[in-house]
Every structure is written in C-alpha cells, then in structure tokens.
Design a protein around this motif. Structure first.
Motif, PDB file in Angstrom:
ATOM      1  N   LEU A 191      33.926 -44.154-102.827  1.00 17.02           N
ATOM      2  CA  LEU A 191      33.585 -44.924-101.631  1.00 17.02           C
ATOM      3  C   LEU A 191      33.086 -46.313-102.021  1.00 17.02           C
ATOM      4  CD1 LEU A 191      31.723 -42.189 -99.543  1.00 17.02           C
ATOM      5  CD2 LEU A 191      33.995 -43.125 -99.095  1.00 17.02           C
ATOM      6  N   PHE A 192      32.301 -46.371-103.077  1.00 13.94           N
ATOM      7  CA  PHE A 192      31.784 -47.642-103.579  1.00 13.94           C
ATOM      8  C   PHE A 192      32.934 -48.538-104.031  1.00 13.94           C
ATOM      9  CE2 PHE A 192      29.621 -50.173-106.985  1.00 13.94           C
ATOM     10  CZ  PHE A 192      28.677 -50.800-106.181  1.00 13.94           C
ATOM     11  N   ALA A 193      33.908 -47.948-104.727  1.00 13.07           N
ATOM     12  CA  ALA A 193      35.067 -48.711-105.185  1.00 13.07           C
ATOM     13  C   ALA A 193      35.886 -49.216-104.007  1.00 13.07           C
ATOM     14  CB  ALA A 193      35.929 -47.840-106.092  1.00 13.07           C
ATOM     15  N   LEU A 194      36.050 -48.377-103.000  1.00 12.02           N
ATOM     16  CA  LEU A 194      36.811 -48.766-101.810  1.00 12.02           C
ATOM     17  C   LEU A 194      36.177 -49.974-101.128  1.00 12.02           C
ATOM     18  CD1 LEU A 194      39.208 -48.041 -99.981  1.00 12.02           C
ATOM     19  CD2 LEU A 194      37.652 -46.571 -98.667  1.00 12.02           C
ATOM     20  N   GLY A 195      34.843 -50.013-101.110  1.00 11.00           N
ATOM     21  CA  GLY A 195      34.145 -51.137-100.512  1.00 11.00           C
ATOM     22  C   GLY A 195      34.314 -52.431-101.298  1.00 11.00           C
ATOM     23  N   HIS A 196      34.736 -52.316-102.555  1.00 11.25           N
ATOM     24  CA  HIS A 196      34.948 -53.496-103.397  1.00 11.25           C
ATOM     25  C   HIS A 196      36.432 -53.833-103.569  1.00 11.25           C
ATOM     26  CE1 HIS A 196      30.761 -52.637-104.416  1.00 11.25           C
ATOM     27  NE2 HIS A 196      30.681 -53.843-104.913  1.00 11.25           N
ATOM     28  N   TYR A 197      37.261 -53.160-102.798  1.00  9.96           N
ATOM     29  CA  TYR A 197      38.698 -53.474-102.834  1.00  9.96           C
ATOM     30  C   TYR A 197      38.955 -54.613-101.850  1.00  9.96           C
ATOM     31  CZ  TYR A 197      43.756 -53.000-102.381  1.00  9.96           C
ATOM     32  OH  TYR A 197      45.108 -53.247-102.349  1.00  9.96           O
ATOM     33  N   LEU A 198      39.163 -55.818-102.374  1.00 10.41           N
ATOM     34  CA  LEU A 198      39.299 -57.028-101.556  1.00 10.41           C
ATOM     35  C   LEU A 198      40.574 -57.775-101.937  1.00 10.41           C
ATOM     36  CD1 LEU A 198      35.586 -58.178-101.952  1.00 10.41           C
ATOM     37  CD2 LEU A 198      36.562 -56.947 -99.995  1.00 10.41           C
ATOM     38  N   PRO A 199      41.724 -57.284-101.501  1.00 11.36           N
ATOM     39  CA  PRO A 199      42.987 -57.921-101.899  1.00 11.36           C
ATOM     40  C   PRO A 199      43.137 -59.355-101.415  1.00 11.36           C
ATOM     41  CG  PRO A 199      43.339 -56.278-100.171  1.00 11.36           C
ATOM     42  CD  PRO A 199      41.935 -56.105-100.650  1.00 11.36           C
ATOM     43  N   ASP A 200      42.526 -59.695-100.272  1.00 13.01           N
ATOM     44  CA  ASP A 200      42.639 -61.066 -99.769  1.00 13.01           C
ATOM     45  C   ASP A 200      41.938 -62.065-100.677  1.00 13.01           C
ATOM     46  OD1 ASP A 200      44.064 -60.176 -97.617  1.00 13.01           O
ATOM     47  OD2 ASP A 200      42.349 -60.070 -96.260  1.00 13.01           O
ATOM     48  N   GLN A 201      40.882 -61.615-101.354  1.00 15.14           N
ATOM     49  CA  GLN A 201      40.123 -62.496-102.230  1.00 15.14           C
ATOM     50  C   GLN A 201      40.557 -62.372-103.687  1.00 15.14           C
ATOM     51  OE1 GLN A 201      35.862 -62.075-101.673  1.00 15.14           O
ATOM     52  NE2 GLN A 201      36.101 -61.656 -99.500  1.00 15.14           N
ATOM     53  N   ALA A 202      40.785 -61.162-104.140  1.00 10.96           N
ATOM     54  CA  ALA A 202      41.060 -60.934-105.562  1.00 10.96           C
ATOM     55  C   ALA A 202      42.540 -60.911-105.896  1.00 10.96           C
ATOM     56  CB  ALA A 202      40.408 -59.632-106.004  1.00 10.96           C
ATOM     57  N   GLY A 203      43.401 -60.821-104.890  1.00  8.08           N
ATOM     58  CA  GLY A 203      44.832 -60.841-105.146  1.00  8.08           C
ATOM     59  C   GLY A 203      45.284 -59.714-106.048  1.00  8.08           C
TER      60      GLY A 203
END
Length: 296
Positions: A191-203
C-alpha cells in the motif's frame, strides 16, 4: 521469530478488534476523513487568498516555496486525525497505541537519529561529493538556518503520519490477526508503494521508485517489529526525508525548503535511474544501523 518478540506487545492493543472488516472499513474511513479535511483546508485557504493568488496554487503543486512546503508537509497531520477518529470510533482504543510506549519510542528515535547523523556526516566527507556536477544553491544559508527548526518539525509531522498509518495502524491490525510476516509486513508495504507510484511525475522511473518505497516499507516494518515501537522507523524515515527535502532536493519536486538542488530532475530518466542503486544502498545501510542502535 525471536527477533520479533517485542512485536507482540506492540500489536497487543489491536487484538481485541482484529476483525479484517474493521481494518478495511477503518482504512477507508480514515482515508475519507483525511481527504475531506485536506480538501476543506485548502479550499478555505484559496477562498481566503482569492483568485489573485493563482500562482500560489501552482507553487503548492510542486512545493517550490517555503510556505507551500510548510502547508504540504503540515497537511499530513490531517492523516493522523483521520486515523485517530478510526481508532477511537471503530477500534475503541487511543491513537497513541499505534506508536508504542512513549518511554520506548522516544529513546529509540533518539538513538537511531544519532547514529544516522554520524553516518551521514561521514558519508558527506567521503568522495564523491556531488552527483557528478556541483550542487545548485537553492536558498541562502542564513535563510535556510532560520527556517530549519520549523522545517524539521514539519518533516517530522509528515513522516510520523505515514508511519502511524502504515507501520502503526495497518501493521498492528494485520499482525493481531495473522502470524505470518508475509501478510503484516508485505501488505502495508505494498500500500505504501502504491501511494508512491507517480507516473505523471516520475515517468519511466515510476515503477522503480514505487519498488524503492515498497522495500523501504518492509525494512521499516522489520524495524518496528524488532523495536516494539515506531520510534526507529520514524527516525529512519525522518533522516531520509530531511536529506531529500531539506538538504538536496530535485529542482522540480518539493524543493521549497532545500538548501541545494541536485543537478537533475524527475524528467532526467537516465540520470535518476543511475543514482537509484545508491539510494537503495543508503536505505539498507540506514536499516542496518538502526537495528544496531536498538539492539538490547
């Protein structure tokens, strides 16, 4: 596992209300309360400031200014409010139980911060001294020092909120119901990892960064189980975020309180990916050092 003996006392307060439906409902309610309060807070703020402060909204999206960063980091305190509502109304216990005994958590926090500061100082003195090119100054040293006490408090609020939710609430409730670390360690970390999945920012690096967060979460879960409190996990998370937010930040992401900017951005896929192994190495060293600091 003998190394996790302290964990039993840590999740003991959750045993009386360990039903899975309570965890699911509790997590959803806490998330809803947090989102509601967060939206209410920022909506009220923008209504007070008026449309002429439209640029401030853009600053909040990227955290480019000290005030924007204080507001963003401070808003994580609303996450604690959401969890406090859930622990009281659904689980009938105080939110303080998610941290563990204060007389245990505080000394452990101090011990881990102390050893990580020493390691950080030694690392700073050893080569290489930058990311391939010199750091870019982001803020005058005098201004940074004036803001530093407040910055540290707000970073502490942010990391404490995340640890209380994932290693406190979710881990305790799962550990009270399931014995296997594959459940109470892996699920909160996912769940913690999912909250840090930011494709718009990290590409292209979004999955790698989410993986980093997931591994970090499992290491913090291990620390919490060994320590019997959130003290060490909060300490490691705190030192990690102080480095990334207050000392050397990326120029396009949460840089408002940083003394320096690193010489690449989130969009520089290759440069960022090249340094991710270093981050993984630092993370494991921090975890090992924290385990050493709390060894009894």
């Amino acid at each position: 596992m003998s190394g996790y003996d302290a964990h039993k006392a840590f999740f003991a307060p959750a045993v009386a209300s360990a039903a899975i439906w309570k965890l699911i409902v509790g997590f959803l309610v806490a998330s809803a309360v947090y989102l509601l309060l967060n939206n209410l807070f920022f909506s009220t703020l923008f209504n007070i400031l008026g449309p002429e402060y439209g640029s401030f909204y853009e600053d909040l999206l990227t955290g480019k200014t000290p005030m924007a960063m204080f507001l963003l980091l401070g808003s994580f305190g609303l996450m604690i409010v959401g969890i406090a509502v859930v622990t009281r109304l659904i689980h009938r216990r105080p939110v303080s139980g998610l941290i563990g005994p204060v007389n245990l958590a505080v000394p452990q926090f101090i011990a881990v911060v102390r050893i990580l500061v020493i390691i950080g100082a030694v690392t700073f003195l050893l080569p290489p001294w930058n990311f391939g090119t010199p750091f870019v100054s982001n803020m005058p040293l005098g201004q940074w020092l004036v803001l530093l006490p407040f910055s540290l408090v707000f970073v502490l609020v942010q990391v404490s909120a995340e640890e209380i939710v994932f290693r406190g609430y979710v881990q305790q409730q799962l550990a009270a119901r399931f014995k296997s670390p594959l459940i109470w360690m892996v699920l909160p970390s996912s769940l913690f990892a999912l909250g840090h999945y930011l494709p718009d920012q990290a590409g292209e690096n979004a999955i790698v960064i989410a993986l980093w967060a997931g591994v970090f979460g499992m290491l913090m879960a291990d620390l919490t189980a060994r320590a019997g409190s959130l003290g060490p996990a909060i300490a490691v998370h705190f030192c990690n975020n102080v480095t990334a937010i207050l000392i050397a930040s990326m120029p396009d992401d949460l840089s408002g309180l940083a003394l320096y900017l690193v010489p690449f951005s989130m969009e520089d896929t290759e440069a960022l990916r090249a340094w991710l192994p270093v981050d993984f190495g630092i993370m494991f060293v921090s975890w090992l050092a924290a385990r050493l600091a709390i060894r009894r």
